[in-house]
Design a protein around this motif. Structure first.
Motif: not given
Length: 254
Positions: A37-39, A62, A64, A70, A112, A116
């Motif tokens: 998961y990111g956040v 975790r 991001e 990353d 961005r 991702v």
């Protein structure tokens, strides 16, 4: 469906939506599953708890995506959770949302989105390969936006086209190790993240009318297809984009 007992899996973006369904399905089939998961830590913990309640094994990670370091952060958590075990299944599900039509897309938003949706999956695969057993599975989630023009998703569709190309080129490169590389292509899928959109008057009916099977997709529909590709049953499928949209945009139903 093939038994994944003794296998390990990493699912990115697994705290909610399609990723959660994929993580739950792989764990139900027996794989020790890393829930990235990111956040949203609470959502990731809920996913892990649901897996464990059903008798499966999972742990959260975790990291991001789309920022410096990353992949290092992700694999530090993965290494800790796997405790020296190799990786068998990698599902690149995490992705940023559409950034709007070209008139509204900023250079920052564009960069961005590619960081991702394209850069992160590429370098996650690169880092995973030394950890992956021969006969492993790499599966990336794409979108029907790559085959049907949707002006508000131009840059998003570009990112998904990139990972589809990545899939068949890597399939050719990794075949000697018995590693299959495939892409799944969902259509409109009802999740907890977009439920409000489908609740708008007429939206669900409109999308159902564009779909051969006359309904919107559910996360389990996608998860079942991923589970097939991850299993031994999918051993002879590689370099393929599997449409899991229920026949979306095939033409008018007369």
């Amino acid at each position: 469906m093939g038994d994944l007992t003794g296998k390990t899996a990493l699912v990115t973006g697994a705290s909610r939506g399609i990723g959660r369904a994929v993580a739950q399905r792989l764990a139900a089939d027996g794989a020790l599953t890393a829930v990235h998961y990111g956040v949203n830590e609470a959502a990731a913990n809920d996913t892990v708890a649901a897996i464990e309640k059903a008798g499966g094994r999972a742990f959260p990670i975790r990291a991001e995506l789309g920022v410096d370091g990353d992949v290092d952060t992700l694999f530090a958590g993965l290494g800790e959770g796997l405790s020296g075990q190799p990786l068998d299944i990698l599902v690149n599900n995490a992705a940023g949302p559409p950034a709007g039509p070209i008139e509204e897309t900023t250079p920052e938003g564009f960069d961005r989105l590619f960081a991702v949706n394209v850069k992160a999956p590429f370098f996650i695969i690169q880092r995973a390969l030394p950890l992956m057993r021969d006969g492993g599975r790499v599966i990336t989630v794409s979108s029907t936006s790559t085959r049907v023009a949707t002006p508000f998703q131009t840059s998003y569709a570009m990112t998904k086209g990139a990972v589809e190309t990545m899939g068949f080129t890597l399939a050719n490169a990794l075949g000697e190790r018995g590693i299959t590389v495939n892409t799944v292509m969902p259509g409109a899928t009802l999740t907890d993240l977009n439920a409000a959109l489908f609740e708008d008057l007429g939206v669900e009916e409109f999308i159902s009318g564009l779909t051969a099977l006359n309904r919107v997709g559910l996360p389990a529909d996608i998860a079942d297809a991923v589970a097939f590709l991850a299993s031994d049953d999918g051993r002879w499928v590689t370099g393929h984009v599997l449409d899991v949209s229920g026949g979306m945009y095939l033409g008018p139903r007369i």
